[in-house]
Design a protein around this motif. Structure first.
Motif, PDB file in Angstrom:
ATOM      1  N   LEU A 180       0.806  -1.215   0.000  1.00  9.13           N
ATOM      2  CA  LEU A 180       0.000   0.000   0.000  1.00  9.13           C
ATOM      3  C   LEU A 180       0.839   1.264   0.000  1.00  9.13           C
ATOM      4  O   LEU A 180       0.554   2.204  -0.749  1.00  9.13           O
ATOM      5  N   LEU A 181       1.867   1.313   0.837  1.00  7.21           N
ATOM      6  CA  LEU A 181       2.646   2.545   0.948  1.00  7.21           C
ATOM      7  C   LEU A 181       3.374   2.871  -0.369  1.00  7.21           C
ATOM      8  O   LEU A 181       3.292   4.009  -0.841  1.00  7.21           O
ATOM      9  N   PRO A 182       4.076   1.912  -0.983  1.00  9.04           N
ATOM     10  CA  PRO A 182       4.680   2.219  -2.288  1.00  9.04           C
ATOM     11  C   PRO A 182       3.645   2.577  -3.347  1.00  9.04           C
ATOM     12  O   PRO A 182       3.877   3.465  -4.182  1.00  9.04           O
ATOM     13  N   ALA A 183       2.488   1.903  -3.321  1.00 10.62           N
ATOM     14  CA  ALA A 183       1.444   2.211  -4.302  1.00 10.62           C
ATOM     15  C   ALA A 183       0.955   3.646  -4.148  1.00 10.62           C
ATOM     16  O   ALA A 183       0.788   4.372  -5.138  1.00 10.62           O
ATOM     17  N   GLY A 184       0.735   4.074  -2.902  1.00 14.62           N
ATOM     18  CA  GLY A 184       0.306   5.448  -2.669  1.00 14.62           C
ATOM     19  C   GLY A 184       1.346   6.455  -3.101  1.00 14.62           C
ATOM     20  O   GLY A 184       1.025   7.466  -3.741  1.00 14.62           O
ATOM     21  N   ALA A 185       2.615   6.192  -2.773  1.00 12.49           N
ATOM     22  CA  ALA A 185       3.691   7.110  -3.149  1.00 12.49           C
ATOM     23  C   ALA A 185       3.818   7.216  -4.657  1.00 12.49           C
ATOM     24  O   ALA A 185       3.952   8.316  -5.219  1.00 12.49           O
ATOM     25  N   LEU A 186       3.762   6.095  -5.360  1.00 13.03           N
ATOM     26  CA  LEU A 186       3.927   6.094  -6.815  1.00 13.03           C
ATOM     27  C   LEU A 186       2.741   6.751  -7.507  1.00 13.03           C
ATOM     28  O   LEU A 186       2.912   7.450  -8.519  1.00 13.03           O
ATOM     29  N   ALA A 187       1.535   6.529  -6.978  1.00 14.00           N
ATOM     30  CA  ALA A 187       0.369   7.221  -7.543  1.00 14.00           C
ATOM     31  C   ALA A 187       0.512   8.729  -7.370  1.00 14.00           C
ATOM     32  O   ALA A 187       0.171   9.510  -8.260  1.00 14.00           O
ATOM     33  N   GLY A 188       1.026   9.147  -6.214  1.00 16.15           N
ATOM     34  CA  GLY A 188       1.262  10.576  -6.001  1.00 16.15           C
ATOM     35  C   GLY A 188       2.272  11.139  -6.965  1.00 16.15           C
ATOM     36  O   GLY A 188       2.096  12.250  -7.495  1.00 16.15           O
ATOM     37  N   LEU A 189       3.333  10.390  -7.251  1.00 14.98           N
ATOM     38  CA  LEU A 189       4.327  10.847  -8.222  1.00 14.98           C
ATOM     39  C   LEU A 189       3.733  10.935  -9.623  1.00 14.98           C
ATOM     40  O   LEU A 189       4.068  11.841 -10.392  1.00 14.98           O
ATOM     41  N   ALA A 190       2.858   9.992  -9.968  1.00 13.33           N
ATOM     42  CA  ALA A 190       2.201  10.050 -11.275  1.00 13.33           C
ATOM     43  C   ALA A 190       1.384  11.330 -11.412  1.00 13.33           C
ATOM     44  O   ALA A 190       1.433  12.012 -12.439  1.00 13.33           O
ATOM     45  N   VAL A 191       0.635  11.666 -10.367  1.00 15.13           N
ATOM     46  CA  VAL A 191      -0.146  12.904 -10.382  1.00 15.13           C
ATOM     47  C   VAL A 191       0.769  14.116 -10.446  1.00 15.13           C
ATOM     48  O   VAL A 191       0.506  15.084 -11.161  1.00 15.13           O
ATOM     49  N   SER A 192       1.868  14.070  -9.712  1.00 13.65           N
ATOM     50  CA  SER A 192       2.758  15.218  -9.639  1.00 13.65           C
ATOM     51  C   SER A 192       3.420  15.501 -10.986  1.00 13.65           C
ATOM     52  O   SER A 192       3.530  16.653 -11.402  1.00 13.65           O
ATOM     53  N   PHE A 193       3.854  14.457 -11.679  1.00 11.09           N
ATOM     54  CA  PHE A 193       4.500  14.668 -12.973  1.00 11.09           C
ATOM     55  C   PHE A 193       3.503  15.079 -14.046  1.00 11.09           C
ATOM     56  O   PHE A 193       3.826  15.904 -14.897  1.00 11.09           O
ATOM     57  N   HIS A 194       2.318  14.503 -14.036  1.00 13.49           N
ATOM     58  CA  HIS A 194       1.292  14.899 -15.011  1.00 13.49           C
ATOM     59  C   HIS A 194      -0.068  14.746 -14.333  1.00 13.49           C
ATOM     60  O   HIS A 194      -0.612  13.648 -14.266  1.00 13.49           O
TER      61      HIS A 194
END
Length: 539
Positions: A180-194
């Protein structure tokens, strides 16, 4: 909220996947397949899209100016809002140490490494086999080169959506195996980049979660599994995702800040109905695009018939269908009479269309088809009756996909749309501007406009390709284009351009130089000329 819902399905339906299933053996990352994916992605990108790609001057020029405002000072587009700030701040730093072509190469390599990591985690988590992602990629690249629905692409030049999709795939893969924690972090990075790519991914994940939970309630053979994560774990994943999304969300939201309603309405019409209608107006998409997307959906549904109904596959199916559903809603919103301004409810409908509702489904469908096709073929080759000839046939088919994907004609193989001789002359004219004018000299190109800042490194008065994102700048961009257009119509009324008319253009725009191809004839001596292009310093 959307990310939290996506986390719940991991907690309730995925983390307790069948212990004896292949999916239970997908925890360890396979670096060999990642390296193969990276080499294939980068090689395909360089072979299909020469540097600079169609959007690389746009993104890397903006990034370089963000790091160094003294580069191309006074350029209208570069001084406008920065909706992809995280990309400029990260990938854009390459432009401070490397030449543009080197920065583009490095940006592609880094962005596609993220895609390779995300693709591997997604495929390995979904199928339980380490090499399925490598086998699926040539199929995806073939579909990628064959067509699309709304113009969406993944493998080409460097821009913000490339790492965003990589992080999104990576987040989904981690979600499927209960991290869960890596999934949340990576989803946040996806939003942040685009923000659009990431948010549509999160929204589709939320819909997929709701669909899975609803399915579990209705089907008695799918009993709820025991929860292994507390609300604290879920909240931590959501909080981390939101925190990492904010650096990209905040500047993107600033481009949507309310102002003059008439200005906002005019900017939306320019964006949706005119400049970006090939991405945003479903009535402008060719019939072949609908046939292509419909065929992919039908193929994917057919391939799913014999697949296991485990928790990970169920969630992925719901995710793909959610992405398609969002696109269908976009089609319904955009359906109506044209011109678009005559469409009932044009204001609110065009305001929704400008958020690119088609892009996620446009990309996820070929991803889903490629992964499903490889799963079906692997099941076929692993049957007791499978022979060496079947596996050889599979290998030959994948090699044919790679060769075909590279060979299929593709517009971005020649981003300038110029012949080799014309492109050589164009670059020479741009280099003359770079070497013989002040760095503040503002220029305008009457005919081509391709990669001027890349080669000339001079600010432009306006460029059709470089469209700003905020409403005020978007309207001014249109006004500048019209000012040039009206001047051109007026001066060509008598079939020629005089020095006095060039001086009038300078008075109206502040231009220093005009880069001319077919435009003219101009009754003045050019400061530079070659076979195809001329530079006039305005009197």
């Amino acid at each position: 909220m959307a990310l939290e819902a996506g986390t719940v399905v991991v907690d309730a339906a995925v983390t307790q996947a069948e212990p004896s299933s292949p999916q239970a053996r997908t925890e360890r990352f396979a670096w060999g397949p990642v390296l193969c994916l990276w080499v294939l992605l980068t090689g395909w990108s360089l072979l299909r899209v020469p540097i600079p790609g169609v959007n690389e001057p746009h993104y890397l020029g903006k990034a370089r100016h963000w790091w160094n405002p003294d580069w191309c000072p006074g350029d209208f587009f570069l001084d406008s809002s920065n909706p992809h700030l995280v990309y400029y701040a990260t990938f854009g730093s390459l432009t401070q140490w490397l030449a543009f072509d080197q920065a583009a190469f490095a940006g592609r390599a880094i962005g596609l490494l993220i895609v390779a990591l995300g693709w591997q985690r997604l495929s390995q988590s979904l199928t339980g086999r380490r090499w399925d992602g490598v086998l699926a990629l040539p199929v995806f690249l073939t579909l990628h080169a064959t067509g699309n629905f709304s113009g969406e692409w993944l493998v080409g030049g460097t821009e913000s959506k490339v790492p965003a999709y990589g992080f999104l795939f990576w987040a989904i893969g981690n979600l499927l195996i209960g991290r869960l924690l890596p999934a949340g972090a990576l989803a946040g990075l996806a939003v942040s980049f685009h923000p659009l790519v990431g948010l549509w991914g999160v929204i589709a994940g939320a819909i997929a979660t709701a669909g899975v939970l609803l399915q579990r309630r209705r089907r008695h053979d799918l009993q709820p599994t025991e929860t292994t994560y507390s609300l604290v774990n879920i909240a931590a994943a959501v909080g981390l995702g939101v925190l990492l999304a904010l650096p990209g969300l905040i500047p993107a939201l600033q481009t949507l800040e309310g102002g003059d309603p008439q200005l906002e309405h005019a900017a939306t019409q320019l964006q949706v109905a005119e400049r970006l209608s090939h991405h945003l107006d479903p009535m402008r998409f060719p019939k072949t695009a609908y046939w292509f997307a419909g065929s992919l959906l039908a193929i994917w549904l057919l391939l799913l018939r014999d697949f296991p109904n485990d928790s990970r596959q169920r969630w992925w199916r719901w995710f793909v269908l959610s992405a398609v559903f969002i696109a269908v809603v976009g089609i319904a919103i955009g359906f109506g009479p044209r011109p678009m301004a005559q469409m009932p409810g044009f204001g609110w409908r065009s305001s929704l269309l400008k958020f690119y509702p088609f892009r996620l489904g446009d990309l996820i469908l070929p991803v889903a088809v490629s992964l499903a096709a490889v799963q079906a073929v692997m099941s076929w080759t692993q049957q007791p009756s499978a022979s060496v000839s079947k596996k050889s046939l599979l290998t030959a088919g994948l090699v044919a996909c790679v060769i075909g994907a590279i060979s299929i004609p593709f517009p971005d193989q020649n981003p300038s749309r110029l012949s080799p001789r014309e492109q050589e002359d164009w670059i020479a004219a741009c280099h003359w501007l770079r070497d013989h004018t002040e760095r503040t000299a503002q220029v305008y190109a009457t005919d081509v406009g391709w990669a001027i800042k890349w080669f000339a490194e001079r600010p432009e008065y306006v460029n059709y390709k470089d469209v700003p994102q905020d409403a005020k700048s978007l309207v001014e961009w249109n006004q500048r284009l019209w000012k040039i257009a009206r001047w051109r119509i007026a001066v060509m009324a008598d079939g020629q351009v005089t020095p006095e008319e060039l001086a009038d253009l300078k008075q109206q725009t502040g231009l220093y130089a005009l880069l001319v191809g077919r435009f003219g004839p101009v009754k003045a001596k050019p400061a530079y000329a070659n076979e195809n292009y001329r530079v006039y310093v305005l009197p």
